[in-house]
Design a protein around this motif. Structure first.
Motif, PDB file in Angstrom:
ATOM      1  N   LEU A 128       0.848  -1.181   0.000  1.00  0.00           N
ATOM      2  CA  LEU A 128       0.000   0.000   0.000  1.00  0.00           C
ATOM      3  C   LEU A 128       0.894   1.244   0.000  1.00  0.00           C
ATOM      4  CD1 LEU A 128      -2.956   1.141   0.381  1.00  0.00           C
ATOM      5  CD2 LEU A 128      -2.457   1.104   2.839  1.00  0.00           C
ATOM      6  N   GLN A 129       0.534   2.234  -0.825  1.00  0.00           N
ATOM      7  CA  GLN A 129       1.280   3.491  -0.883  1.00  0.00           C
ATOM      8  C   GLN A 129       0.303   4.671  -0.908  1.00  0.00           C
ATOM      9  OE1 GLN A 129       3.578   2.880  -4.520  1.00  0.00           O
ATOM     10  NE2 GLN A 129       5.336   2.140  -3.349  1.00  0.00           N
ATOM     11  N   TYR A 130       0.776   5.858  -0.499  1.00  0.00           N
ATOM     12  CA  TYR A 130      -0.063   7.060  -0.596  1.00  0.00           C
ATOM     13  C   TYR A 130       0.723   8.141  -1.342  1.00  0.00           C
ATOM     14  CZ  TYR A 130       2.616   9.264   3.214  1.00  0.00           C
ATOM     15  OH  TYR A 130       3.613   9.810   3.983  1.00  0.00           O
ATOM     16  N   TRP A 131      -0.031   9.089  -1.924  1.00  0.00           N
ATOM     17  CA  TRP A 131       0.550  10.165  -2.726  1.00  0.00           C
ATOM     18  C   TRP A 131       0.828  11.378  -1.846  1.00  0.00           C
ATOM     19  CZ3 TRP A 131       2.967  10.884  -7.035  1.00  0.00           C
ATOM     20  CH2 TRP A 131       3.075  12.146  -7.615  1.00  0.00           C
ATOM     21  N   ASP A 132       2.086  11.793  -1.853  1.00  0.00           N
ATOM     22  CA  ASP A 132       2.495  12.985  -1.121  1.00  0.00           C
ATOM     23  C   ASP A 132       2.520  14.138  -2.105  1.00  0.00           C
ATOM     24  OD1 ASP A 132       3.757  15.027   0.244  1.00  0.00           O
ATOM     25  OD2 ASP A 132       5.110  13.678   1.324  1.00  0.00           O
ATOM     26  N   ALA A 133       1.446  14.954  -2.059  1.00  0.00           N
ATOM     27  CA  ALA A 133       1.324  16.046  -3.033  1.00  0.00           C
ATOM     28  C   ALA A 133       2.373  17.119  -2.855  1.00  0.00           C
ATOM     29  CB  ALA A 133      -0.080  16.663  -2.935  1.00  0.00           C
ATOM     30  N   SER A 134       3.006  17.179  -1.690  1.00  0.00           N
ATOM     31  CA  SER A 134       4.048  18.191  -1.482  1.00  0.00           C
ATOM     32  C   SER A 134       5.320  17.817  -2.231  1.00  0.00           C
ATOM     33  CB  SER A 134       4.339  18.359   0.011  1.00  0.00           C
ATOM     34  OG  SER A 134       3.233  18.902   0.680  1.00  0.00           O
ATOM     35  N   SER A 135       5.671  16.545  -2.226  1.00  0.00           N
ATOM     36  CA  SER A 135       6.900  16.111  -2.882  1.00  0.00           C
ATOM     37  C   SER A 135       6.645  15.441  -4.227  1.00  0.00           C
ATOM     38  CB  SER A 135       7.666  15.144  -1.974  1.00  0.00           C
ATOM     39  OG  SER A 135       6.861  14.011  -1.674  1.00  0.00           O
ATOM     40  N   ASN A 136       5.335  15.299  -4.587  1.00  0.00           N
ATOM     41  CA  ASN A 136       4.955  14.677  -5.859  1.00  0.00           C
ATOM     42  C   ASN A 136       5.586  13.290  -6.016  1.00  0.00           C
ATOM     43  OD1 ASN A 136       3.277  16.743  -6.862  1.00  0.00           O
ATOM     44  ND2 ASN A 136       5.103  17.925  -7.482  1.00  0.00           N
ATOM     45  N   GLU A 137       5.365  12.441  -5.002  1.00  0.00           N
ATOM     46  CA  GLU A 137       5.876  11.075  -5.092  1.00  0.00           C
ATOM     47  C   GLU A 137       4.999  10.133  -4.262  1.00  0.00           C
ATOM     48  OE1 GLU A 137       9.777  10.801  -3.473  1.00  0.00           O
ATOM     49  OE2 GLU A 137       9.219  11.665  -1.532  1.00  0.00           O
ATOM     50  N   TRP A 138       5.095   8.837  -4.638  1.00  0.00           N
ATOM     51  CA  TRP A 138       4.393   7.802  -3.879  1.00  0.00           C
ATOM     52  C   TRP A 138       5.269   7.371  -2.706  1.00  0.00           C
ATOM     53  CZ3 TRP A 138      -0.566   6.825  -4.531  1.00  0.00           C
ATOM     54  CH2 TRP A 138      -1.162   7.117  -5.758  1.00  0.00           C
ATOM     55  N   VAL A 139       4.641   7.242  -1.542  1.00  0.00           N
ATOM     56  CA  VAL A 139       5.339   6.904  -0.310  1.00  0.00           C
ATOM     57  C   VAL A 139       4.762   5.592   0.242  1.00  0.00           C
ATOM     58  CG1 VAL A 139       5.915   7.636   2.037  1.00  0.00           C
ATOM     59  CG2 VAL A 139       5.723   9.340   0.184  1.00  0.00           C
ATOM     60  N   ASN A 140       5.664   4.700   0.656  1.00  0.00           N
ATOM     61  CA  ASN A 140       5.198   3.429   1.227  1.00  0.00           C
ATOM     62  C   ASN A 140       4.397   3.667   2.492  1.00  0.00           C
ATOM     63  OD1 ASN A 140       6.451   1.914  -0.786  1.00  0.00           O
ATOM     64  ND2 ASN A 140       8.348   1.686   0.398  1.00  0.00           N
ATOM     65  N   TRP A 141       3.251   2.994   2.560  1.00  0.00           N
ATOM     66  CA  TRP A 141       2.376   3.085   3.724  1.00  0.00           C
ATOM     67  C   TRP A 141       2.495   1.756   4.477  1.00  0.00           C
ATOM     68  CZ3 TRP A 141      -3.228   5.322   3.163  1.00  0.00           C
ATOM     69  CH2 TRP A 141      -3.864   5.375   4.413  1.00  0.00           C
ATOM     70  N   GLY A 142       3.454   1.672   5.383  1.00  0.00           N
ATOM     71  CA  GLY A 142       3.685   0.439   6.123  1.00  0.00           C
ATOM     72  C   GLY A 142       4.518  -0.551   5.332  1.00  0.00           C
ATOM     73  N   ASN A 143       4.549  -1.771   5.811  1.00  0.00           N
ATOM     74  CA  ASN A 143       5.379  -2.818   5.225  1.00  0.00           C
ATOM     75  C   ASN A 143       4.677  -3.512   4.057  1.00  0.00           C
ATOM     76  OD1 ASN A 143       7.445  -2.475   7.203  1.00  0.00           O
ATOM     77  ND2 ASN A 143       6.221  -3.696   8.644  1.00  0.00           N
TER      78      ASN A 143
END
Length: 824
Positions: free
Chosen positions: A111-126
């Motif tokens: 699972l990943q979420y979008w960080d609109a500040s850095s314009n990238e996908w970030v891992n959401w947990g393991n």
């Protein structure tokens, strides 16, 4: 490409707090607001969550690897989570059911979420864990619900809050893999509910307009809400309150996809999450003899393998096995099941190839035998049926079909197991429940049963093909292309001697001319045969056989009519049996209760037309599996791979008979059951182990069509006892104890005498009546059957008997006459 099936959906509805933010109530799949992205081979995308009606996102990566490097994700639309932030609900969680089957290390699902500040996908947990137990049909494996770690949004910027979205991302990292399945995710800012979810939710007895819902309590709650929704409607907001853990679902529409939901009314207030189970109602096919509806059932274990009574109430239970557990859905008289997991030791051999059931220690509870890759394991039930003791030998046995049967006819069940690469093996019961291993020719069986050193033994079935009241053995052989693959028919001569007569009429194949010659009555075929279906297909009083080919490399399937004289005639041409699918499973059963036995063959049913021809039906039929009556309605169902394929029934009548042995083995395995109806005679042999792999019901089932009465039931027990029951009730089950019913004297033989008496070698029968083709059985003074044969003339050779007093009994059509004689 593997076929993906719907599975249990664990879909949460967070409602413990009145101000909980439901952030994506429109997220149920299919959903065109979601998008797919990545670099992937579209041939591997099985279910597209943006368009598929299944509500699944599934990717079959089993052909990937090498140059095929797949990354694929399902992305949510942008979700404005600022309302959750404003409400001071600053932790987000996502939940969804999934199956992930990792074949090689390197694949990942996360699972990943979008960080609109850095314009990238970030891992959401393991990364998500591999939770599949089988390397095929992974969407039908046991399903876990993924609950993400909490995501703290308290420090999110406005851009991050208003531009938030998340995705489910898969990467095979250029490795070979099986893939994954995911169902509709849900995101919420609230805490989990106040009480646990219900468990073991299952939908049973599904037909065109109704079904029964069963579940188990998640905690100590005493009431629940139930709702039924169309599969396309999404989650319910409320349901009907019930106070029992079962609910009848009525007024449904035929051939419609539903999801049944249950949630607990928490004792402390509020509700648990909704738990849902997909199901599809049955069909109305008036032109079909019968059709079947898949009823998903929540089983555990890698081997969904048996429909057989395990708790001694004669109702067929659903049995699924793993290496350290026996999962049983005990059938209830009121409908539905009581679910139990019986922990076992980690067994030496799991039933990789077959399972058979029978009560070999006579304690009233059926034991099991597992046929595994490297050996045989017996699971011996305790005296309450609540636990099992493992018995595993050290002998190497590449097991195929296994059976319980009383080989030496001493009243105690033995076991027989096919060996793939060596001579067959068998386990002789000493009468106390202890089993001794033998292989090939031995002191216990001097002439052996299946002596070919190279094996090739696949599918055994024990039948009385020559109507002499003892059990013969047919061995379906595989590993084609050599002489070890010639099918075998072992005739039981009633005195402990078995003779292979499959090619006694000769056999010939142009590829192997040294084997012999052939005529149409031969059963010694060189065909890749995993199993055969034996039954009286023409209701003329003897067992015919459908020999099923698994491929046509060395020949095709064949249908053989029993001529009644120990030979068979090939009636394949024009019979319709060649329309069935090829494969390893063939088993007989009267599925439409018309009084003629049908054949379940690899997902097709050859329905018997009553004239030794068959019509093949492929649609709305069950796959091959264990056969039994899972709702006690008198119509046979099939269990396979987490589904009960429920028979939709028709108006035909039926009868079931439970055989309870006293002198014979307690199951009555090996008994011949015969019914006489206004339409004629039907016969069954009680068998443990039909087809190749599965264990079907030990209850004897007859369809009787439109007949409203049955004239009689006759049971010929392995001990020689004959029970006759006149005018039994129909559309019900009869439990018949050996020796409890009327014995009918044969008045035509009332003048019978035997001489010389005492006799030394040849006993002569004198009577005005006809004795030819009657069954002659000799018992010692203890009542043990010591000789059995069908009379060809009026003499019997008794020279091999020890000195003593004996009883001669002649029997025909259930009528008997007895005379005493002395052997010098």
């Amino acid at each position: 490409m593997k076929k993906l099936l719907l599975f249990t959906l664990l879909l949460p509805w967070f409602c413990a707090h009145s101000n909980a933010q439901q952030l994506n109530q429109d997220a149920n799949w299919p959903n065109t607001q979601w998008t797919l992205s990545g670099s992937y081979d579209g041939a591997y995308l099985i279910e597209d969550p943006t368009s598929s009606t299944s509500g699944l996102f599934s990717f079959d990566d089993n052909l990937a690897g090498g140059a095929s490097n797949n990354t694929i994700s399902a992305e949510s639309p942008v979700i404005d989570i600022s309302a959750a932030y404003t409400a001071n609900e600053t932790e987000l969680k996502v939940v969804f059911p999934y199956v992930l089957n990792i074949w090689q290390n390197g694949q990942s699902l996360r699972l990943q979420y979008w960080d609109a500040s850095s314009n990238e996908w970030v891992n959401w947990g393991n990364e998500l864990d591999d939770n599949s137990t089988v390397s095929v049909n992974f969407c039908n494996d046991a399903v876990s619900s993924f609950l993400s770690e909490s995501l703290d949004i308290s420090s999110f910027t406005t851009a991050q809050l208003t531009g938030f979205k998340y995705r489910i991302f898969y990467n095979d990292n250029n490795t070979y893999g099986w893939g994954f399945c995911v169902s509709s995710p849900s995101i919420s800012s609230a805490s989990p509910p106040a009480c646990p979810n219900v468990t073991s939710l299952s939908v049973n007895n599904i037909n065109a307009v109704s079904a029964i819902l069963n579940w188990e309590a998640g905690s100590s709650e005493t009431s629940w809400e139930v709702a039924v929704m169309l599969a396309s409607e999404g989650l319910p907001t409320s349901g009907n309150t019930v106070n029992t853990m079962t609910s009848n679902l009525n007024n449904l529409s035929p051939e419609t996809n539903y999801i049944a939901y249950v949630r607990a009314n928490c004792n402390a207030g509020g509700y648990s999450n909704w738990v849902g189970q997909s199901f599809t109602t049955g069909i109305d096919l008036s032109t079909y003899p019968v059709a079947f509806t898949a009823n998903p059932i929540s089983t555990t274990g890698a081997f969904d393998i048996a429909l057989v009574d395990l708790n001694g109430d004669f109702l067929d239970d659903v049995v699924s096995v793993s290496s350290d557990n026996i999962n049983v859905h005990y059938q209830l008289t009121s409908g539905g099941f009581n679910i139990s997991n019986i922990a076992t030791s980690v067994v030496g051999n799991t039933p990789d190839w077959s399972l058979a059931a029978g009560d070999f220690d006579r304690n009233g509870y059926n034991d099991l035998v597992y046929g595994g890759y490297g050996g045989v394991t017996f699971m011996k039930a305790n005296d309450t049926g609540t636990g099992y003791t493992e018995i595993s030998g050290s002998e190497y046995v590449f097991s195929q079909r296994s059976n319980f049967v009383d080989i030496n006819n001493d009243g105690h069940l033995d076991a027989f197991v096919c060996h793939d690469v060596q001579a067959n093996v068998y386990y002789i019961n000493d009468g106390t429940g202890d089993l001794t291993f033998y292989q090939g020719q031995s002191t216990a069986l001097p002439n052996g049963l299946g002596l070919v050193p190279g094996g090739g033994n696949y599918g055994t079935v024990w039948i009385d093909f020559d109507n002499d009241r003892d059990m013969d053995l047919f061995i379906a052989k595989c590993r084609g292309g050599s002489s070890i693959s010639i099918n075998e028919l072992w005739r039981n001569d009633g005195n402990g001697v078995f003779v292979n007569i499959a090619d006694s009429n000769g056999w010939h194949n142009t590829n192997y001319p040294s084997v012999g010659h052939n005529n149409s009555s031969n059963l010694g075929d060189l065909v890749q045969t995993w199993s055969s279906a034996w039954a009286d297909f023409d209701n003329d009083g003897d067992m015919d056989v459908y020999v099923g080919a698994s491929s046509t490399v060395d020949g095709d399937s064949k249908l053989m009519r029993n001529n009644g004289d120990g030979t068979f005639t090939d009636v394949t041409v024009g019979s319709g049996v060649l329309d069935a699918s090829l494969g390893r499973e063939n088993a007989p059963a009267d599925f439409d209760n018309d009084g003629y036995v049908d054949i379940l063959s690899n997902g097709d049913i050859l329905f018997n037309n009553g004239d030794f021809t068959f019509t093949n039906y492929s649609n709305y039929m069950p796959p091959s599996g264990a056969i039994g009556d899972t709702n006690n309605d008198g119509f046979l169902d099939v269990f396979r791979n987490g589904n009960i394929y429920l028979n939709n029934t028709n108006a035909n009548n039926w009868i079931k008979i439970n055989t309870i042995g006293t002198l014979s083995n307690i199951n009555g395995i090996g008994a011949r059951v015969e019914i006489e109806t206004p339409s004629g005679t039907q016969i069954r042999d009680v068998r443990s182990g039909e087809g190749f792999e599965f264990m079907s019901s030990l209850n004897t089932h007859f369809g009787i069509g439109t007949d409203a009465t049955i004239n009689s039931i006759t049971i010929y027990w392995p001990s020689g006892t004959v029970d006759f029951i006149a005018d039994p009730e129909i559309n019900t089950t009869h439990a018949i104890i050996e020796g409890s019913a009327l014995t009918v004297i044969d008045e035509t033989l009332i003048d019978l005498t035997v001489y010389p008496n005492p006799v030394e070698a040849e006993l002569t029968i004198k009577t005005k009546g006809d004795v030819i083709n009657k069954i002659a059985t000799i018992f010692d003074v203890n009542g043990k059957r010591v000789l059995n044969q069908r009379l060809k003339n009026n003499t019997i050779n008794v020279s091999n008997l020890s000195s003593g007093i004996y009883i001669l009994r002649l029997e025909s059509e259930g009528k008997i006459i007895k005379r005493k004689f002395v052997k010098k």
